[in-house]
Design a protein around this motif. Sequence first.
Motif, PDB file in Angstrom:
ATOM      1  N   LEU A   1       0.656  13.805  -8.919  1.00  0.00           N
ATOM      2  CA  LEU A   1       1.117  12.975  -9.513  1.00  0.00           C
ATOM      3  C   LEU A   1       2.735  13.273 -10.098  1.00  0.00           C
ATOM      4  O   LEU A   1       3.578  13.059  -9.921  1.00  0.00           O
ATOM      5  CB  LEU A   1       0.092  13.370 -10.377  1.00  0.00           C
ATOM      6  CG  LEU A   1       0.687  12.095 -11.643  1.00  0.00           C
ATOM      7  CD1 LEU A   1       0.604  10.299 -11.331  1.00  0.00           C
ATOM      8  CD2 LEU A   1      -0.715  11.595 -12.898  1.00  0.00           C
ATOM      9  N   SER A   2       2.733  15.093  -9.971  1.00  0.00           N
ATOM     10  CA  SER A   2       3.236  15.917 -10.718  1.00  0.00           C
ATOM     11  C   SER A   2       4.527  15.148  -9.527  1.00  0.00           C
ATOM     12  O   SER A   2       5.684  15.652  -9.757  1.00  0.00           O
ATOM     13  CB  SER A   2       3.026  17.016 -11.055  1.00  0.00           C
ATOM     14  OG  SER A   2       2.127  16.871 -12.153  1.00  0.00           O
ATOM     15  N   LEU A   3       4.287  15.197  -8.328  1.00  0.00           N
ATOM     16  CA  LEU A   3       4.754  15.436  -7.123  1.00  0.00           C
ATOM     17  C   LEU A   3       5.786  13.656  -7.091  1.00  0.00           C
ATOM     18  O   LEU A   3       7.119  13.146  -7.401  1.00  0.00           O
ATOM     19  CB  LEU A   3       5.015  15.539  -5.523  1.00  0.00           C
ATOM     20  CG  LEU A   3       4.464  17.285  -5.856  1.00  0.00           C
ATOM     21  CD1 LEU A   3       3.754  17.847  -4.863  1.00  0.00           C
ATOM     22  CD2 LEU A   3       6.156  17.908  -5.274  1.00  0.00           C
ATOM     23  N   ALA A   4       4.959  12.623  -7.341  1.00  0.00           N
ATOM     24  CA  ALA A   4       4.802  11.644  -7.029  1.00  0.00           C
ATOM     25  C   ALA A   4       5.511  11.242  -8.136  1.00  0.00           C
ATOM     26  O   ALA A   4       7.183   9.943  -8.227  1.00  0.00           O
ATOM     27  CB  ALA A   4       3.679  11.101  -6.866  1.00  0.00           C
ATOM     28  N   TYR A   5       5.436  11.094  -9.568  1.00  0.00           N
ATOM     29  CA  TYR A   5       6.587  10.936 -10.296  1.00  0.00           C
ATOM     30  C   TYR A   5       6.630  12.341 -10.955  1.00  0.00           C
ATOM     31  O   TYR A   5       6.898  13.796 -10.795  1.00  0.00           O
ATOM     32  CB  TYR A   5       4.832  10.051 -11.858  1.00  0.00           C
ATOM     33  CG  TYR A   5       5.743   9.161 -12.081  1.00  0.00           C
ATOM     34  CD1 TYR A   5       6.454   8.309 -11.848  1.00  0.00           C
ATOM     35  CD2 TYR A   5       4.847   9.225 -13.679  1.00  0.00           C
ATOM     36  CE1 TYR A   5       6.862   7.314 -13.092  1.00  0.00           C
ATOM     37  CE2 TYR A   5       5.507   7.994 -14.439  1.00  0.00           C
ATOM     38  CZ  TYR A   5       6.140   7.877 -14.827  1.00  0.00           C
ATOM     39  OH  TYR A   5       6.459   6.925 -15.272  1.00  0.00           O
ATOM     40  N   SER A   6       6.763  12.052 -12.165  1.00  0.00           N
ATOM     41  CA  SER A   6       7.344  12.826 -13.193  1.00  0.00           C
ATOM     42  C   SER A   6       6.237  14.479 -12.883  1.00  0.00           C
ATOM     43  O   SER A   6       5.095  14.067 -13.612  1.00  0.00           O
ATOM     44  CB  SER A   6       7.195  12.321 -15.489  1.00  0.00           C
ATOM     45  OG  SER A   6       8.139  13.224 -16.049  1.00  0.00           O
ATOM     46  N   PRO A   7       7.019  15.359 -13.567  1.00  0.00           N
ATOM     47  CA  PRO A   7       8.471  15.498 -12.707  1.00  0.00           C
ATOM     48  C   PRO A   7       9.041  15.873 -12.171  1.00  0.00           C
ATOM     49  O   PRO A   7      10.366  16.161 -11.438  1.00  0.00           O
ATOM     50  CB  PRO A   7       8.850  17.382 -13.570  1.00  0.00           C
ATOM     51  CG  PRO A   7       7.565  18.164 -13.045  1.00  0.00           C
ATOM     52  CD  PRO A   7       6.181  16.508 -12.737  1.00  0.00           C
TER      53      PRO A   7
ATOM     54  N   SER B   1       0.946  -1.199  -0.125  1.00  0.00           N
ATOM     55  CA  SER B   1       0.076   0.266  -0.012  1.00  0.00           C
ATOM     56  C   SER B   1       1.183   1.086   0.016  1.00  0.00           C
ATOM     57  O   SER B   1       1.977   1.289   0.459  1.00  0.00           O
ATOM     58  CB  SER B   1      -1.062  -0.478   1.187  1.00  0.00           C
ATOM     59  OG  SER B   1      -0.275  -0.181   2.113  1.00  0.00           O
ATOM     60  N   PRO B   2       0.533   2.016  -0.181  1.00  0.00           N
ATOM     61  CA  PRO B   2       1.071   3.132  -1.014  1.00  0.00           C
ATOM     62  C   PRO B   2       1.295   4.885   0.366  1.00  0.00           C
ATOM     63  O   PRO B   2       0.116   4.342   1.253  1.00  0.00           O
ATOM     64  CB  PRO B   2       0.343   4.432  -2.163  1.00  0.00           C
ATOM     65  CG  PRO B   2      -0.953   3.875  -2.268  1.00  0.00           C
ATOM     66  CD  PRO B   2      -1.032   2.492  -1.333  1.00  0.00           C
ATOM     67  N   THR B   3       2.226   4.914   0.731  1.00  0.00           N
ATOM     68  CA  THR B   3       1.870   5.976   1.929  1.00  0.00           C
ATOM     69  C   THR B   3       2.741   7.316   1.757  1.00  0.00           C
ATOM     70  O   THR B   3       2.209   8.558   2.895  1.00  0.00           O
ATOM     71  CB  THR B   3       4.110   6.116   2.508  1.00  0.00           C
ATOM     72  OG1 THR B   3       5.020   6.486   1.197  1.00  0.00           O
ATOM     73  CG2 THR B   3       4.038   4.301   3.000  1.00  0.00           C
ATOM     74  N   LYS B   4       2.270   7.612   0.254  1.00  0.00           N
ATOM     75  CA  LYS B   4       1.672   9.015   0.078  1.00  0.00           C
ATOM     76  C   LYS B   4       0.143   9.166  -1.191  1.00  0.00           C
ATOM     77  O   LYS B   4       0.052   8.272  -1.542  1.00  0.00           O
ATOM     78  CB  LYS B   4       3.334   9.702  -0.755  1.00  0.00           C
ATOM     79  CG  LYS B   4       4.319   9.716  -0.442  1.00  0.00           C
ATOM     80  CD  LYS B   4       4.556  10.952   0.888  1.00  0.00           C
ATOM     81  CE  LYS B   4       6.030  11.094   1.561  1.00  0.00           C
ATOM     82  NZ  LYS B   4       6.037   9.732   2.061  1.00  0.00           N
ATOM     83  N   PRO B   5      -0.213   9.947  -0.620  1.00  0.00           N
ATOM     84  CA  PRO B   5      -1.830  10.558  -1.516  1.00  0.00           C
ATOM     85  C   PRO B   5      -1.660  10.126  -2.906  1.00  0.00           C
ATOM     86  O   PRO B   5       0.114  10.815  -3.350  1.00  0.00           O
ATOM     87  CB  PRO B   5      -2.410  11.726  -0.588  1.00  0.00           C
ATOM     88  CG  PRO B   5      -0.860  12.622  -0.534  1.00  0.00           C
ATOM     89  CD  PRO B   5       0.100  11.554  -0.447  1.00  0.00           C
ATOM     90  N   MET B   6      -2.021   9.775  -4.003  1.00  0.00           N
ATOM     91  CA  MET B   6      -2.126  10.131  -4.955  1.00  0.00           C
ATOM     92  C   MET B   6      -3.110  10.343  -5.922  1.00  0.00           C
ATOM     93  O   MET B   6      -3.997   9.352  -6.602  1.00  0.00           O
ATOM     94  CB  MET B   6      -1.668   8.599  -5.690  1.00  0.00           C
ATOM     95  CG  MET B   6      -1.005   8.028  -7.197  1.00  0.00           C
ATOM     96  SD  MET B   6       0.092   9.001  -7.005  1.00  0.00           S
ATOM     97  CE  MET B   6       1.805   8.627  -6.033  1.00  0.00           C
TER      98      MET B   6
END
Length: 761
Positions: A45-51, A34-39
Motif C-alpha cells: 500500500l505504501s509503495l502503490a499509493y501514498s507515500p 485487474s491489478p498488475t501489482k500485489p496489494m
Amino acid sequence: MPEIDKSDRAMTSVTAQEALDFHSQGRPGKLEISPTKPMATQRDLSLAYSPGVAVPVKAIADDPATAYDYTSRGNMVAVISNGTAILGLGNLGALASKPVMEGKCVLFKRFADVDSIDLEVDTENVDEFVNCVRFLGPSFGGINLEDIKAPDCFIIEQRLREVMDIPVFHDDQHGTAIIATAGLINALALTGRDFNTTKLVCNGAGAAAIACIELIKAMGFNAENVILCDTKGVIHQGRTDGMNQWKSAHAVKTDHRTLTEALRGADVFFGLSAKGALSTEMVLSMAPRPIIFAMANPDPEITPEEVTQIRDDAIVATGRSDYPNQVNNVLGFPYIFRGALDVRASTINDAMKIAAAEALASLAKEDVPDDVAAAYQGNRPRFGPQYIIPVPFDPRLISAIPIAVAKAAMETGVARKPIADLTAYGQQLSARRDPIASTLQRIFERVRRQPKRIVFAEGEEVQMMRSAIAYANQQLGTAILLGREDQMRETAEREGIDLDRPGIQIVNARLSKRVGAYTDFLYARLQRQGYLFRDVQRLINNDRNHFAACMVALADADGMVTGLTRNYSTALEDVRRCIDAKPGHRVIGVSLALCRGRTVLVADTAVHDMPSAEELADIAEEAAGLAKRLGYEPRVAMLAYSTFGHPSGERSERVREAVKMLDKRRVDFEYDGEMAADVALNSRVMEQYPFCRLSGTANVLVMPAFHSASISTKMLQELGGSTVIGPLLVGLDKSVQIVSMSAKDSDIVNMAAIAAYNAGT
Ligand SMILES: NC(=O)C1=CN([C@@H]2O[C@H](COP(=O)(O)OP(=O)(O)OC[C@H]3O[C@@H](n4cnc5c(N)ncnc54)[C@H](OP(=O)(O)O)[C@@H]3O)[C@@H](O)[C@H]2O)C=CC1
Ligand SMILES: CC(=O)C(=O)O
Ligand SMILES: [Mg+2]
C-alpha cells in the motif's frame, strides 16, 4: 426503439438469445480491470499509493517520457465512440454502442495483448466530442475512434490528431481501408488485374468507404476508375444533393446516376453501406471474374450464397467470420496499435497503414505451416479465391503486422522509441499470443468439418438444453438430449427454449427400442461383478449416465457429456461400468490451465489417488499425447516438492522412479524431474540446473498425487486468475467428457466439442 429479433433468422451461426445470454452471464459485459501489482500488505500500500506513489509522480513531472515506465500508459488504448454509426445499424446512441466498444477492447487484448478501455461519449456535437477527448491524452498510448458517422468522424479525427501527440486512429476508416486494400491487392492478383485499369464501384460514401478509396488511390489505384455511390446514387461532378467536401473530392465525371448503372461491366464492388444493397441483377451485370467485397456488418450487401446461385466466377468477401474471406478491421487494429505502441509512435501515418496492408496481403500468399494450418478450419488453406486474406485466428498476424508497422514508423521518423533488433521483437510478439484460444478454435473448426453425434446425458437440465442448442447451432453435429421428453418440453417451454430445431434429437430412455440391447451389453460386463440382471435393468432404465455411456459404447452416439448433477468421480464410475480404457492406455484427467497467455496441462486431475511410479510414467505419456493432439510440443515436468534429489524424501522416490521408467521406455517427448513447480515454470530458476533436459519451461505438469493436482489447479483458478478447462478425460476407449457441477453453458459446449474432437476427426 429498434426491436430485438430473437428468432434464429436474426443470425445464422448464433441465435439472438445466445448473444444476450453470452453478454449477461456471470459478470455482465465482457471486460473487467485487474491489478498488475500485489496489494496485500502495508508495504504494498505504501509503495502503490501514498507515500511511495509520489516518487513516480515527481519523476514523470520531471520527464514525461517516464510515464511509459511507471504507468500503464504505454500499453493502454481508449476505444471511443458516440454511437452515431454502430456497425451498419446506424445511429443508436452512445450507450447502445457499449457492447461493440467492449468487444473491440476484448479483441485488442486477445489478439495483441493491448489493454484498452471503452469510453462512450454521449454527444453528437463535434466540438463537445473533441473537447471531451482532447484532454484525455495523458491516460493513453493511443486513441481508437469507433463507429462515429461521417462526415463528423473526419472532422473529429483531424482535429484530435492536430492537438494530441499520440496516435488517433478512426478504425472504421483506416482499419477497414487497410484490410480491404490487402484483400483487393490479392484479389486483383488472382484475377490478373492491376491498379491502373480496374474499374471499382464503392457503395457507401461514409467513414469506411471514403478511407478505403483514399488508401487505394494513395497506393496508385487509378482515380478515374473509381465511382462512389451513396443513398442518393452516384457521386458525380455537379451533384449537390447530400454532398460534403469528402464526397466531392471523389466525384467523377460520368453519366451514370444509379448503382445499377455504375456496376455494369465493373470489375470490383466495395460495399460499405447497408444490408442487401447489392442485387443479384447487379452482380450479373458485372465483368467476368468480378470481385465483390460486401463488407456491411452484421449483414452484408449480398450474401456469398446469393452470389454463388447466379455466378461461379466471383471472388466474394464479407465482414463476417462465418464466411470465407473475412474482410474486417479486426485483422488490423489490434496489430497496428501493437506496433505503434511498441515504438511509442506519435501518430499512425500513411506509410504505416500501407506497410500493414502489404504485410497482410503477403501473409495470405505464404505457405501455411503445420502449426498454423490448425487455425484454418482444419484445412490447410491455399492462396486462391476462397482465401485472399488470413483469418483473425492466424497466429502469424501478431508478429507479421506489428513488425511492419513499427518498421514503417521508424523509417518515417514518428517512432519515439525505435526498436534496434526487429528479430528479437518478432519473438517477443509471438510470445504474446494466447495459444489456447487458437486450440479451442481449431477443435471447433475440425469438428465442424466432421460433425459428431454427442449425447447430453442430463438432457432435462436447462443448461444442458442450452448447451445442446449451441452445439447444434454451431454446426458441430447432432446434440442428443437424453431424458423424459414431457419433462424436457415443459422446462423448455418455461425457459423459452425451442427444442424443435435442426440438429437436436430427443431420446427418451424409457421408451427407447435400444433398452434391451444396452441391458444385455451391460449385463455381460457386470454379471461377474455382483450385478443381477434386474440391477442392470434398473441402471439402464433409471440412470442417464449408464444409458448414455451404452449409447456411445454401442455406437448409437459418437461421444457423451455429463457431470452437472453428479460429482466427477461418481459420473466417472458410471461411465467406467460401460466403457473400458483404450487398449494399452490408462484413463486419466488432464486440466488445461490458462494464465497470462500461457497454457499448462496438469495431470492427473481426476483418477489416480496416489499413483505408483509406473502409473506416473503412464500419466506422463497420456498427458504428452494429449498435448501433441492439441498442437503443443510437450515438455513434461515430473513434479515433486524436491528438485533432482534435494531435499531427499520418500515421497519424491516414486517420481524419480517414474523418470527412470520413462528413460527405459524411450518415449518421444521431452521430460525430466523430479522437480519443484518453480523450477518447471520459471526459466531463471531452471537455469540453476544446467543439466535439466527440458529445452524450455514445462507445459505439461505431472503431479505426484491427485490431492496436489486438484489443490493446485483449484488454487490457480481461484487465486491466480487462471482459466481452467477440464479435467479432460483421456485414455478411454470411447469419447466421454465430464463437466463440473458448476459448469456454465460455454464450459459444457467446449467439453462437448472436445468429446466430438476426440471421437475422431
Ligand atoms: N467490414 C468491416 O471491417 C467494416 C465494415 N463497416 C461497415 O460499413 C458500413 C458503413 O459504416 P461507416 O462508414 O462507419 O458508416 P457511415 O455512417 O459513416 O457511412 C454510411 C454510408 O453508407 C451509405 N449508405 C447507407 N445505406 C446505403 C444504401 N442502402 N445504399 C447506398 N449507400 C448507403 C450512407 O449514405 P449517405 O451518405 O447518403 O447517408 C453513408 O455514405 C456499415 O455497414 C459498417 O458495418 C464499417 C467499418 C468496418
Ligand atoms: C467492423 C466494424 O468496425 C464495423 O462494422 O463498424
Ligand atoms: Mg466499427
